[in-house]
Design an enzyme around this catalytic site. Structure first.
Site, PDB file in Angstrom:
ATOM      1  N   ASP A 102       0.857  -1.185   0.000  1.00 12.88           N
ATOM      2  CA  ASP A 102       0.000   0.000   0.000  1.00 12.88           C
ATOM      3  C   ASP A 102       0.892   1.233   0.000  1.00 12.88           C
ATOM      4  O   ASP A 102       1.804   1.335   0.814  1.00 12.88           O
ATOM      5  CB  ASP A 102      -0.903   0.006   1.237  1.00 12.88           C
ATOM      6  CG  ASP A 102      -1.997  -1.047   1.168  1.00 12.88           C
ATOM      7  OD1 ASP A 102      -2.349  -1.463   0.053  1.00 12.88           O
ATOM      8  OD2 ASP A 102      -2.511  -1.436   2.228  1.00 12.88           O
ATOM      9  N   ASP A 116      -6.755  -1.392  -4.900  1.00 11.24           N
ATOM     10  CA  ASP A 116      -7.831  -1.142  -3.946  1.00 11.24           C
ATOM     11  C   ASP A 116      -8.850  -0.145  -4.518  1.00 11.24           C
ATOM     12  O   ASP A 116     -10.057  -0.299  -4.325  1.00 11.24           O
ATOM     13  CB  ASP A 116      -7.287  -0.600  -2.629  1.00 11.24           C
ATOM     14  CG  ASP A 116      -6.421  -1.597  -1.884  1.00 11.24           C
ATOM     15  OD1 ASP A 116      -6.549  -2.814  -2.137  1.00 11.24           O
ATOM     16  OD2 ASP A 116      -5.600  -1.165  -1.056  1.00 11.24           O
TER      17      ASP A 116
END
Length: 140
Positions: A102, A116
């Protein structure tokens, strides 16, 4: 159909390139997400369980996307393609690194990635499509 494949390929390539740059330190910092959505159930020992779950969800979405009725509904099909695309890229992370990379930070709230965003956008399109269908049915 070509446009959907091109979109999916572009999203996966962009996500993979950005994750590679993040790992190299060329794109700010990144976080290792060992859990599910937003780091829930973060436990590196559950890696293969998460891989199996993601693979089963991916197979289910691929099956649904192959249905003629779904392919005719462009909005629903696009939503599924976006979710499948995000799942593939995050599944690659899970297999290759045992965590998901991330790299997009949203204030102090959360960190996420392009995959995402793709999954979330797909879920929103599917929800919108379902709500739109319910409204049409209730008017009849």
């Amino acid at each position: 159909m070509k446009n959907f494949v091109l979109l999916a390929t572009t999203i996966i390539l962009l996500d993979r390139i950005m994750k590679f740059l993040a790992l190299q330190g060329s794109y700010g910092s990144y976080e290792k997400n060992y859990g599910l959505l937003f780091g829930l159930l973060a436990n590196p020992q559950l890696r293969w369980l998460f891989v199996a779950i993601m693979a089963l969800i991916l197979i289910f979405f691929l099956y649904v996307a192959s249905m003629k009725e779904v392919r005719r509904n462009k909005l629903l099909f696009l939503g599924l393609i976006l979710m499948i695309t995000g799942l593939i890229s995050n599944l690659l992370d899970r297999i290759l690194y045992s965590f998901i990379i991330d790299f997009i930070r949203l204030a102090e709230l959360t960190t996420f990635n392009i995959a995402d965003i793709s999954i979330t956008a797909g879920a929103i399109l599917i929800a919108f499509n379902l709500l739109r269908g319910e409204r049409k049915r209730s008017r009849q």
